[in-house]
Design a protein around this motif. Structure first.
Motif, PDB file in Angstrom:
ATOM      1  N   MET A 218       0.861  -1.182   0.000  1.00 59.38           N
ATOM      2  CA  MET A 218       0.000   0.000   0.000  1.00 59.38           C
ATOM      3  C   MET A 218       0.895   1.229   0.000  1.00 59.38           C
ATOM      4  O   MET A 218       1.700   1.424   0.909  1.00 59.38           O
ATOM      5  N   ILE A 219       0.747   2.053  -1.009  1.00 61.73           N
ATOM      6  CA  ILE A 219       1.590   3.237  -1.138  1.00 61.73           C
ATOM      7  C   ILE A 219       0.892   4.427  -0.499  1.00 61.73           C
ATOM      8  O   ILE A 219      -0.220   4.789  -0.869  1.00 61.73           O
TER       9      ILE A 219
ATOM     10  N   TYR B  76      -1.897   6.919  -1.857  1.00 60.46           N
ATOM     11  CA  TYR B  76      -2.734   7.481  -0.803  1.00 60.46           C
ATOM     12  C   TYR B  76      -1.964   8.528   0.005  1.00 60.46           C
ATOM     13  O   TYR B  76      -0.742   8.601  -0.053  1.00 60.46           O
ATOM     14  N   GLN B  77      -2.718   9.319   0.765  1.00 54.28           N
ATOM     15  CA  GLN B  77      -2.128  10.345   1.615  1.00 54.28           C
ATOM     16  C   GLN B  77      -2.794  10.315   2.989  1.00 54.28           C
ATOM     17  O   GLN B  77      -3.970   9.962   3.092  1.00 54.28           O
TER      18      GLN B  77
ATOM     19  N   CYS C 119       1.169   6.350  10.968  1.00 52.46           N
ATOM     20  CA  CYS C 119       0.008   6.271  10.067  1.00 52.46           C
ATOM     21  C   CYS C 119       0.352   5.519   8.786  1.00 52.46           C
ATOM     22  O   CYS C 119      -0.290   5.684   7.759  1.00 52.46           O
ATOM     23  N   ARG C 120       1.416   4.705   8.881  1.00 52.97           N
ATOM     24  CA  ARG C 120       1.827   3.798   7.794  1.00 52.97           C
ATOM     25  C   ARG C 120       2.105   4.523   6.480  1.00 52.97           C
ATOM     26  O   ARG C 120       1.723   4.071   5.405  1.00 52.97           O
ATOM     27  N   THR C 121       2.742   5.667   6.598  1.00 56.22           N
ATOM     28  CA  THR C 121       3.144   6.417   5.404  1.00 56.22           C
ATOM     29  C   THR C 121       4.575   6.021   5.057  1.00 56.22           C
ATOM     30  O   THR C 121       5.500   6.285   5.824  1.00 56.22           O
ATOM     31  N   ASN C 122       4.747   5.367   3.925  1.00 59.15           N
ATOM     32  CA  ASN C 122       6.055   4.802   3.598  1.00 59.15           C
ATOM     33  C   ASN C 122       6.898   5.654   2.656  1.00 59.15           C
ATOM     34  O   ASN C 122       8.055   5.317   2.398  1.00 59.15           O
TER      35      ASN C 122
ATOM     36  N   LYS D 272      12.049   6.560   1.509  1.00 62.76           N
ATOM     37  CA  LYS D 272      11.145   5.430   1.741  1.00 62.76           C
ATOM     38  C   LYS D 272      11.488   4.763   3.069  1.00 62.76           C
ATOM     39  O   LYS D 272      12.655   4.597   3.409  1.00 62.76           O
ATOM     40  N   PHE D 273      10.448   4.380   3.791  1.00 55.36           N
ATOM     41  CA  PHE D 273      10.623   3.650   5.038  1.00 55.36           C
ATOM     42  C   PHE D 273      11.311   2.330   4.714  1.00 55.36           C
ATOM     43  O   PHE D 273      10.930   1.624   3.777  1.00 55.36           O
ATOM     44  N   ASN D 274      12.344   1.990   5.470  1.00 55.53           N
ATOM     45  CA  ASN D 274      13.170   0.836   5.097  1.00 55.53           C
ATOM     46  C   ASN D 274      12.597  -0.521   5.513  1.00 55.53           C
ATOM     47  O   ASN D 274      13.276  -1.527   5.477  1.00 55.53           O
ATOM     48  N   GLN D 275      11.340  -0.525   5.930  1.00 56.49           N
ATOM     49  CA  GLN D 275      10.650  -1.780   6.182  1.00 56.49           C
ATOM     50  C   GLN D 275       9.316  -1.744   5.461  1.00 56.49           C
ATOM     51  O   GLN D 275       8.728  -0.691   5.260  1.00 56.49           O
ATOM     52  N   TYR D 276       8.847  -2.907   5.086  1.00 56.49           N
ATOM     53  CA  TYR D 276       7.573  -2.980   4.383  1.00 56.49           C
ATOM     54  C   TYR D 276       6.442  -2.549   5.300  1.00 56.49           C
ATOM     55  O   TYR D 276       6.341  -2.959   6.444  1.00 56.49           O
TER      56      TYR D 276
END
Length: 256
Positions: free
Chosen positions: A156-157, A177-178, A214-217, A249-253
């Protein structure tokens, strides 16, 4: 509620044209012939009530701060049917002319009056040539493509960026998404993120923590060597650059 606030939005509504003069003349015509048609009295009464609600400090305060918000008080002008009143007064006057020639000349004169008292919407500064069919800045397209290239299947982006990006990213790619939006599950965190973007010197730790929560990667942020290391220390690695911005980018999925 002070008068400066009320006059500010009024001046912005009036603009540079003279349609407001035509509107006042239309109201004056309806007042003169108020007994000719019941609609004349209705329009006059409505305009008076609207003017009281808009200009009276107490009602203006309640509307601005409790109903619609002081930064969008100009929406009150949506309730003023100025174009309808102008059209009604114009057709009322023209309709009083019995001969077709006089009627035609009156209609033509009214049309010319509307044209001459307004501003051409095709004038300089109203339109600009776009560089792509999406009608978004090229840097937005480049950033979205970099984000897509660095995402995995099923990921999920969710991306954040400054004002140059947030208004256009989903126009180009609706799959990005934002964390913004009144009804977003991460709305409060979205406010924190946006507050940091608005600062001259953001707290990168606060920004990245809010993004992680908030899972923003993906983060699109102005390039700065010192701050780049702070992003890396907070688990966001640079994956590309677009003009004066770096994409992290966040370095974990981040699961959906």
């Amino acid at each position: 509620m002070n008068t400066e606030f009320i006059l500010l939005w009024l001046k912005m509504y009036l603009g540079n044209g003279l349609h407001w003069v035509v509107f006042l003349v239309s109201i004056f015509i309806l007042i003169i012939y108020k007994n000719k048609r019941p609609e004349n009295k209705m329009f006059i009464l409505y305009t008076v009530v609207w003017g009281i609600l808009y200009a009276f400090p107490l009602t203006a305060y309640v509307i601005a701060y409790y109903l619609i918000g002081d930064n969008v008080y100009w929406r009150m002008f949506w309730l003023l049917p100025s174009t309808i009143i102008i059209a009604f007064a114009a057709t009322f006057l023209a309709g009083r002319l019995k001969k077709e020639l006089k009627y035609g000349i009156a209609v033509l004169g009214i049309c010319l009056l509307i044209i001459l008292t307004g501003n051409c919407i095709y004038g300089k500064g109203q339109f600009s040539k776009q560089s792509n069919r999406f009608k978004v800045p090229n840097k937005v397209i480049a950033a979205c493509n970099i984000i897509r290239e660095n995402s995995t299947d099923g990921e999920m982006i969710k991306a954040v960026g400054g004002y140059d990006f947030i208004c256009y990213m989903r126009q180009y790619d609706a799959g990005i998404y934002q964390p913004y939006g009144r009804y977003s599950p991460g709305y409060d965190l979205g406010e924190i993120i946006w507050d940091e973007f608005e600062k001259e010197e953001a707290d990168i730790t606060v920004l990245t923590n809010a993004c992680m929560n908030c899972r923003t990667n993906f983060i699109i942020y102005p390039s700065n060597k010192a701050e780049e290391q702070e992003f890396i220390d907070n688990n966001y690695n640079p994956i590309g650059k677009v003009e004066e911005y770096t994409i992290y980018k966040f370095n974990q999925y981040v699961p959906e």
